[in-house]
Design an enzyme around this catalytic site. Structure first.
Site, PDB file in Angstrom:
ATOM      1  N   GLY A 120       0.791  -1.224   0.000  1.00 44.91           N
ATOM      2  CA  GLY A 120       0.000   0.000   0.000  1.00 44.91           C
ATOM      3  C   GLY A 120       0.819   1.268   0.000  1.00 44.91           C
ATOM      4  CD  GLU A 121       6.088   2.973   2.647  1.00 46.40           C
ATOM      5  OE1 GLU A 121       7.065   3.729   2.689  1.00 46.40           O
ATOM      6  OE2 GLU A 121       5.975   1.943   3.359  1.00 46.40           O
ATOM      7  CB  ALA A 122       3.232   5.908  -2.825  1.00 39.21           C
ATOM      8  CE  LYS A 127       7.302  -1.041   2.626  1.00 41.29           C
ATOM      9  NZ  LYS A 127       6.714  -1.990   3.597  1.00 41.29           N
ATOM     10  CB  ILE A 128       3.747   0.934  -5.423  1.00 43.78           C
ATOM     11  CG1 ILE A 128       2.774   0.261  -4.437  1.00 43.78           C
ATOM     12  CG2 ILE A 128       3.240   0.746  -6.850  1.00 43.78           C
ATOM     13  CD1 ILE A 128       1.390   0.849  -4.461  1.00 43.78           C
TER      14      ILE A 128
END
Length: 1706
Positions: A656-658, A660-661
């Site tokens: 969910g963390e931007a 990490k994406i």
């Protein structure tokens, strides 16, 4: 035309065909069927002309030529083509008979359509479309008969057409009966076809289908009353019609079974049946199979394909399609249920199951129709039972899909689906090998799910029901059904494990010894497990299966341990991914490189996709490298961009963390562009587009997003992303459409559920840890429907599995595998059984749970799993509710019954659990006891009055008494408590209420179901327990009994009584086992026997007596010590008990046992005598007397029983008698005991005489004379050794402080030796002297020496003439006299002890104590007289040397005494003055008195020594040798010299005078002592010179005589000649005696000695005098001029000068 009896002619076929043709002719319409009628008549005429014995192998009709066969059957084809029922029926009936009776024969297939048989079968099939029930039934009969006929082989498409005909009749049947018949016929055909394929033969025995079984899942609604019975008879009739018909010749069968290589099984132009199935693939799948197997294969494949038909979109509810699908599944079930080995060995059939049947199950898994699901489960069960060994991978996938998916759905399940699954699991659980195989091949397989573990956990969740507060669609009745059925499955699983275990133990009984020790945990194989390093694939090495046992025992355990640790790592990863990876690397489950970690994340099942995404998005070094390796492992070459993203994201969920994406998608874009460099201008384009696709996916498929992104919006958002340029709008639109149509998501989501159920019961049972393992929410699994992507994924798994070694199927027979299964299943079983039985009062449910407990205890107990066994037994014991009887229900009574059953059935393996069971039995008896005496109850089984009295005596309350329920102990039982609490509550806060009392009494009625027989049966059955179990049983019973007895207010003896009974039951066991049992019982009896409760202690000791009496009835062999063991408690209690009553009881018990079983007592004698020994020292006189009476009887009447056993027993007897002599109670006991010792000696002599009588060539006199070293005397030595305890005991009594006992002991000791010494050997005499006789005198000597040393060290307080010393001297004198008598009597045997005896006598002689010297002298003289003729020269020398030593030691000791006066001042006395006493202190006075007394005694001792030496000389003077004389001369000389030394010490003499004057004592006669010593010496020398000149000359005694005479003259001259007095300076004197008076007195005293010396000189011969005259003549001259006090001196002197000197001078 002929009559019906002769229609058809004489042939067999004619007799069948003729009547049918006649009937056709009669029923045909002449105008419409003219040709048919004429054809029939023509055939009839032809048949009548044919011979009966014609044989043509090529003909299809038996008995006819091939050319005639077609024409004969042609009318039937014509009649069938008419579709006119009146002529069709006879044709069908005839065809049925022809097929049934094997008249028709040949192969029927579509490639031979010109064949008359093909035409006949095809025609029959066509008339099946006639909508008339009789016609349809007749068609079914004919087709089944054709298929069943051993002479007909229907092949390929023709067979499919036959099946299709029956199929259509089923689907379009006019009645339920017709439909059921069609289904039954199809099922029967399947049996025929596939039975033939199994045996690869046409002529096989085929069982008849059971019609009722076919209605299990479907067609129950079409059953019209008696339809089932009709259909069953219909099938039976067809199958029975062909029995007994002659078989075709072998050559015909061979032709039918032959499989030419050029023959084609299937043809492209198949009939319309192909409309239901896909086209066949040709015969490449069948290989070289026979025809019957090819046909079976073809039929199976097409049935599978038919079962995969689904409704079209236009007609979703196609009932015909559903019924056809259902029927095909039912037929497949029939095929699999009846399949044999060919399905497990033939690769074609195996592949058919994998490719077609498994695919069918897969596609039908999403169908919601209940009948189809039920059939799926049934087929799956058949696959499990029949083909699990070849379908390992497939079963591993179908289990979660079919079974676990439904089972684990607790909240919103489909009732019918779950009931179906529970029924399936119920069947599975009844097959023990199946459950074992599932565990071995899946739960122990790293690549597979833990199927068995999930099953038992799912059953547990179902048994517990939905969690409290959750919503469910189930009604209470449905939920109750689920609970009961799930419990039933767990019960059956426990039962199956027990049955499998019992079966394996029975099969391997020669290999596996009985007993739980066999199942001890296997040694860890950590070193081998450590070899399974690296990634999971490293585990895929093929194990060595050449040794199955080795695999079972080691590899299986390794794999299970490896999987458990791997799952631990996976679980840790799902919670804390970094720690999970670290753990997996440290335990070598995966490698440490990023590539290996990435491979693990990609391939490992069970990892949470969300957690994987979070881990890959981390920016730490290792996760970042792993993410790069993860992405690089994909091959995106030539992949569409959306498909690449979809393929990439199928293994994890984006975090969910931007940030990490961003990291993940950036790497994805870089790798995609690298694989497809021409797809975009740069990797940035791929990155931006990937981000857009992810956002579009979220927007399109998230229900929370209301305003969805349009295609235009998506195109607009991605303008200019290709390095400033736009991507083609068509491309972006295509991306949009695909993403919106199909969501990009993971293959499956494994969310860990969190809801758990905990209640108070769980805490009570300790089940929290078990229930916390149960997930109540169903895993969010992907719907298993018939979508293409899922099917492709599963098929990929099917294809991948066989490449791994884990796909190897293992069948285990090693029962150690049950340990691992139980470790997985025991917790859920315990929780399910416990919760159900606690929460439910339903008799059926509780009975199931109790059965489960029984089976679980059986398995865990036999497998030696102590913790698990104890958990089940403890839970059952708690559920008895005996600790809270007021709340007891029927289920609690049932639990009691179950516990009793367990005790009976599994007693051999309960071990530590016995305590819980026996505690329950104890509580039952307690409650029954209360109920028996309660107001509203009567006794269930009358109890003996004595037993009731005993119980009342031990404190049991009588409930009949008013207020008895308020007794504290009864209140504790009524109020109840926890299971582990005691039955007594010390302080009850309030009284029990009447309601509680009423409920308690009412519940006691329930216990009437358990009678005394049931209780006693457990204890009586103990005799059937094995060696280990009986020991555990007794230990537990002792614990329970101890808890009963330790109750301070209501001690009970129930378990104690049962303990005694148990001992009686098991008395016939081997001694080795009994010894172990008695070790436990012994400690228990000791503990209870020392109880403060006197009643309890008396009861247990009496019980011990009863047991011991039983034991004594059994004869004990030599060198065994069992009697010693079982009598030990008497000894311990006797020694430690403070109760006089108990000690007296023990004495009485032992007395009774011994006197009643005296002949059987062997090793028990030791404990018997130990008890009496302890009693001898008791403080109670009655106990002492009672014990002495018994020991008196034993010794007097049964002494032979004692000496018959080992020597130690006799020693114990003597020790016991000796102890009685030490009793503190005065009386005759001591003396009587000593007399008994003498009695024992007499008995021993009798034994010795008996032995002597057995000796050959020996007599008693010979024994007295000497013993030889022969073997016979070795036996005698053993017999004589019995004397040692007796003599040793008497020896110890010599030191008794009581004079009378001491004296009598000495007398008896020596009398025994005197009376029985002739039995002893010389070595034994040596032992007697060294161990018995000499210690007696050493003891006496040590006492006297101690007193002497004390007197020397402290002369001021010393007294040698005490009463004690006087008695010691008397005792020692008596002993010495007896010793000398003994020595003289047995001198030949004991002459080696002469030095020791002489030493003792000399010690007496030199002793300073009053009377000892005289005694020693008299004894020595007695010894000399006794040995006068026996002693040798050396022995006499020993005697004389001992006397010399005695004199020498006397000198040294006396000089030490004299030194004590050194500190006293020396003063010269003055005549006429008195001594001032005040000048001396008390200590000085005591010292002086002591020294004076000692000097007198010293003089007396030496004087007596001189006397005894003189006496010995006079008695033996003519037998003495020169050495003897020399020693005697030395003795005289040293004593005389010592006497002179003392007498010439003037200081000493003055001190003596002072002491004697002060204390009015007489002075020591030193002068007289000196004179007597010299006189004796002179007389000895003079006598030797005169009487024994030879010895005198040898020793030159004459010179000694002259020398001594000269010394005497000098001494005389010294005291008479003033000139020879030395002038000494003196201190001032108080008073002075005139010197002349003193010298006159001394001279007078020495006159006689001087006269003797002069006379001795005169007695010498002239030559001797002449030789010595020069030495003594000057002394004679001095004597002449000296004044003499006596006229005798001048006279003798003149005589010497005249008679001796004169002649010499002349």
């Amino acid at each position: 035309m002929s009559t019906s009896q002769t229609l058809g002619g004489a042939t067999r076929c004619g007799r069948i065909i003729g009547p049918s043709l006649d009937k056709i002719i009669k029923n045909a319409a002449w105008r419409k069927h003219t040709y048919l009628v004429s054809s029939c008549k023509s055939v009839l005429d032809k048949l009548e002309s044919l011979p009966d014995d014609f044989h043509d192998p090529s003909s299809v009709v038996s008995g006819l030529a091939a050319s005639d066969a077609d024409s004969v059957l042609q009318p039937f084809l014509l009649s069938l083509e008419t579709a006119y029922s009146k002529v069709v029926e006879p044709s069908l009936d005839c065809a049925f008979k022809l097929f049934s009776l094997s008249i028709l024969r040949g192969e029927i297939q579509s490639s031979k359509q010109d064949s008359i048989l093909f035409k006949l079968v095809n025609a029959v099939s066509k008339v099946g479309a006639i909508a008339e029930e009789p016609i349809q039934l007749a068609v079914l009969r004919v087709l089944l008969a054709a298929v069943r006929s051993p002479c007909i082989l229907i092949r390929g498409d023709c067979l499919l057409h036959v099946v299709k005909t029956c199929y259509n009749i089923y689907l379009g049947g006019l009645s339920g009966t017709t439909q059921i018949c069609a289904k039954s016929v199809l099922a029967q055909m399947m049996l025929v076809i596939f039975t033939r394929s199994e045996e690869d033969s046409l002529d096989v025995s085929v069982k008849t289908i059971y019609v009722n079984e076919l209605l299990t899942f479907t067609d129950k609604s079409v059953n019209e009353g008696s339809s089932v019975y009709f259909c069953q008879g219909f099938v039976n009739e067809v199958m029975a019609a062909g029995q007994g018909s002659p078989l075709p010749p072998p050559d015909v069968i061979q032709i039918l079974l032959q499989n030419p290589e050029t023959e084609t099984v299937m043809t492209p132009d198949s009939p319309s049946f192909r409309g239901y199935v896909a086209n066949g693939e040709g015969d490449s799948e069948t290989g070289d199979m026979s025809k019957v197997r090819q046909d079976a294969f073809l039929l199976f494949k097409n049935l599978c394909k038919l079962s995969m038909r689904f409704s079209s979109k236009e007609n979703n509810d196609d009932q015909i399609m559903v019924r056809g699908k259902t029927l095909s599944l039912e037929l497949l079930k029939v095929i699999i249920d009846n399949g044999g080995s060919v399905w497990r060995t033939n690769e074609s059939f195996i592949n058919a199951v994998k490719q077609y049947l498994c695919l069918s199950l897969l596609k039908n898994s999403a169908v919601s129709i209940m009948s189809i699901f039920q059939l799926q489960c049934a087929i799956f069960m058949s696959l499990l039972s029949k083909l699990r060994s070849v379908l390992k991978a497939e079963i591993g996938i179908f289990f979660p899909m079919i079974v676990l998916r439904v089972l684990e759905n607790v909240l919103q399940p489909s009732y019918l689906q779950k009931m179906t699954v529970l029924n399936l699991l119920d069947k599975m659980s009844q097959d023990p090998q199946l459950m074992v195989d599932i565990f071995v091949n899946y739960d122990c397989d790293v690549e597979s799910s833990n199927i068995l573990e999930r099953i038992v956990n799912g059953l547990l969740k179902t048994a517990l029901g939905p969690p409290t507060g959750s919503s469910t669609t189930l009604s209470p009745a449905q939920d109750s059904t689920f609970r009961n059925d799930s419990v039933k499955c767990l019960v059956n699983l426990a039962k199956a494990m027990g049955n499998w275990m019992d079966q394996q133990l029975k099969v391997n009984e020669t290999v596996w010894p009985k007993g739980s020790q066999v199942y001890a945990s296997m040694d860890s194989n950590a070193s081998q497990i450590s070899e399974l390093e690296g990634t999971i694939s490293d585990c895929d090495s093929q194990p060595d299966t050449s040794n199955p046992e080795a695999y079972d025992a080691s590899m299986l355990e390794q794999r299970r341990a490896y999987k458990i640790e791997l799952q631990k790592g996976i679980s840790l990863f799902n919670r804390k991914p970094s720690k999970g990876v670290e753990f997996l690397i440290s335990t070598k489950k995966i490698g440490s490189s990023p590539e290996e970690v990435a491979s693990f994340l990609m391939k490992t099942a069970g990892l949470n996709g969300t957690v994987i995404g979070d881990y890959l998005g981390e920016r730490d070094e290792l996760p970042l490298k792993v993410m790069h390796a993860y992405v690089d492992s994909f091959n995106f070459e030539k992949k569409d961009f959306v498909e690449a993203i979809r393929f990439f994201l199928r293994g994890f969920r984006l975090p969910g963390e931007a940030q990490k994406i961003d990291r993940i998608m950036e790497k994805f874009a870089e790798h995609y562009w690298k694989c497809n460099p021409g797809s975009f201008t740069s990797a940035d384009t791929a990155y931006v587009l990937a981000y857009s696709v992810i956002m579009l996916n979220t927007d399109a498929h998230n229900n929370m997003v209301k305003d969805k992104m349009t295609k235009a919006d998506f195109v607009r958002n991605n303008r200019g992303i290709d390095d400033g340029k736009d991507l083609p709008e068509e491309y972006l639109g295509s991306l949009y459409d695909r993403v919106v149509k199909e969501e990009i998501r993971m293959n499956s989501d494994t969310l860990a559920p969190q809801n758990k159920q905990v209640n108070g019961l769980n805490k009570l049972l300790g089940l929290d840890g078990i229930l916390n393992l149960v997930s109540w929410m169903q895993p969010d699994e992907k719907p298993h429907g018939a979508n293409g992507r899922l099917i492709r994924d599963i098929q990929e798994q099917f294809q991948a599995k066989p490449e791994k070694s884990e796909s190897v199927y293992h069948t285990v027979t090693d029962i150690s595998i049950l340990r691992f299964i139980l470790e997985v299943s025991w917790g859920p079983m315990l929780a399910a059984f416990s919760v159900t039985i606690d929460q439910s009062d339903d008799r059926l449910a509780t009975s199931l749970c109790l059965q489960g407990f029984r089976y679980a205890v059986h398995v865990t107990a036999v497998m030696g799993m102590q913790t698990q066994r104890d958990a089940f037994v403890t839970s059952m014991a708690k559920f008895t509710n005996l600790h809270c009887a007021a709340d007891m229900k029927q289920k609690n009574v049932d639990a009691v019954k179950a516990i009793i059953t367990i005790a009976i059935e599994d007693g051999n393996h309960l071990h530590g659990s016995w305590e819980h069971i026996l505690t329950c039995l104890s509580r039952i008896e307690h409650l029954q006891l209360l109920g028996e005496v309660s107001p509203s109850e009567k006794r269930y089984v009358p109890t003996k009055k004595a037993e009731v009295d005993d119980k009342k005596a031990l404190g049991f309350p009588n409930l009949k008494k008013r207020g008895s329920f308020q007794n504290p102990s009864v209140m504790a039982v009524v109020r109840g408590g926890s299971y582990d609490s005691t039955s007594l509550v010390k302080s009850v806060p309030k009284l029990v209420t009447p309601e509680q009392i009423k409920s308690f009494i009412a519940n006691l009625n329930l216990l009437d179901q358990i009678g005394n027989f049931e209780l006693n049966h457990v204890y009586a059955n103990s005799q059937r327990l094995n060696s280990e179990a009986i020991v555990s049983f007794v230990k537990a019973l002792c614990k329970v009994s101890m808890s009963e007895l330790q109750s301070p207010t209501d001690p009970r003896v129930f378990s104690l009584t049962k303990l005694v009974e148990t001992a009686h039951y098991n008395m016939n066991r081997i001694r080795l086992v009994w010894s172990r049992i008695w070790n436990v019982l012994s400690d228990f009896f000791v503990s209870v026997g020392l109880s403060e409760n006197l009643s309890v202690a008396i009861f247990v000791m009496d019980s011990l007596r009863q047991l011991s009496m039983k034991f004594l009835e059994r004869e004990e062999l030599a060198n065994y010590h069992f009697q010693h063991e079982f009598l030990r408690p008497f000894v311990v209690v006797m020694q430690k008990s403070s109760s006089a009553e108990i000690r007296e009881l023990i004495v009485r018990c032992v007395s009774q046992m011994v006197l009643s079983r005296v002949s059987n007592v062997k090793s028990g004698w030791k404990n018997v005598f130990t008890v009496f020994t302890t009693a001898a020292l008791d403080e109670r006189k009655n106990i002492v007397l009672l014990a002495f009476e018994t020991i008196e009887k034993i010794v007097r009447d049964h002494f032979h029983c004692i000496i018959e056993t080992e020597i130690t027993v006799y020693a114990d007897c003597i020790r016991c008698l000796i102890t009685f002599t030490n009793s503190k109670f005065e009386g005759d006991i001591g003396f009587n005991t000593i007399e008994f010792l003498r009695f024992c000696a007499l008995k021993l002599e009798e034994g010795g005489l008996v032995l002597n009588e057995k000796l050959k060539n020996n007599t008693i006199s010979a024994l007295k004379e000497d013993f030889s070293d022969t073997q016979s005397f070795t036996d005698l030595d053993e017999q004589v050794s019995y004397w040692i305890p007796l003599l040793t005991g008497l020896c110890k009594q010599v030191s008794d402080p009581r004079p009378a006992i001491r004296k009598r002991s000495i007398e008896v000791l020596f009398h025994i030796l005197m009376d029985h010494g002739h039995l002893f050997t010389r070595p034994f005499w040596t032992g007697i002297f060294s161990s018995i006789i000499l210690p007696v005198f050493n003891n006496i000597r040590s006492k006297t020496d101690m007193l002497f040393e004390e007197s020397v060290d402290s002369p001021s307080s010393a007294s040698l003439d005490t009463e004690e010393t006087t008695w010691d001297v008397e005792t020692s004198t008596l002993a010495l006299q007896l010793l000398v008598d003994l020595l003289v009597k047995f001198f030949r045997s004991v002459r080696s002890q002469l030095p020791s005896v002489v030493s003792i006598i000399v010690g007496f002689i030199k002793s300073p104590f009053q009377g000892s010297t005289g005694s020693g002298i008299s004894v020595l003289l007695h010894l000399a007289d006794g040995l006068a003729r026996s002693a040798s020269e050396d022995e006499w020398r020993e005697i004389f040397l001992a006397l010399k030593e005695a004199a020498s030691l006397t000198f040294a000791g006396f000089m030490k005494v004299l030194r004590t006066m050194d500190d006293i001042e020396d003063v010269e006395t003055l005549s006429g003055q008195s001594v001032n006493i005040g000048d001396l202190d008390d200590d000085s006075l005591h010292i002086m008195s002591y020294v004076v007394s000692r000097t007198k005694k010293h003089i007396d001792v030496l004087s007596q020594i001189v006397e005894v030496v003189s006496d010995l000389y006079r008695r033996n003077q003519f037998s003495l040798s020169a050495s003897h004389v020399d020693i005697l001369a030395d003795i005289f000389s040293c004593i005389a010299s010592h006497a002179q030394q003392l007498n010439t010490d003037t200081v000493l003499r003055r001190k003596f005078k002072r002491a004697c004057s002060v204390q009015n004592l007489t002075e020591p006669q030193l002068l007289n002592f000196e004179n007597e010593a010299y006189k004796s010496y002179m007389m000895f020398l003079q006598d030797m010179v005169t009487c024994n000149p030879n010895v005198s000359k040898e020793l030159d005694l004459e010179s000694r005589l002259v020398t001594e005479c000269a010394k005497i003259v000098k001494i005389y001259l010294k005291c008479t000649d003033p000139q020879q007095q030395e002038q000494q300076q003196r201190k001032p004197v108080l008073w002075v005696l005139p010197m002349e008076s003193d010298r006159v007195e001394e001279a007078t005293a020495r006159t006689s000695l001087l006269v003797s010396s002069l006379e001795a000189l005169c007695s010498l011969e002239a030559e001797s005098l002449k030789k010595h005259v020069s030495s003594f003549f000057p002394l004679l001259v001095d004597l002449v001029r000296t004044e003499h006090c006596s006229p005798q001196v001048p006279y003798v002197l003149s005589n010497v000068l005249k008679s001796c000197i004169g002649p010499i001078l002349a």
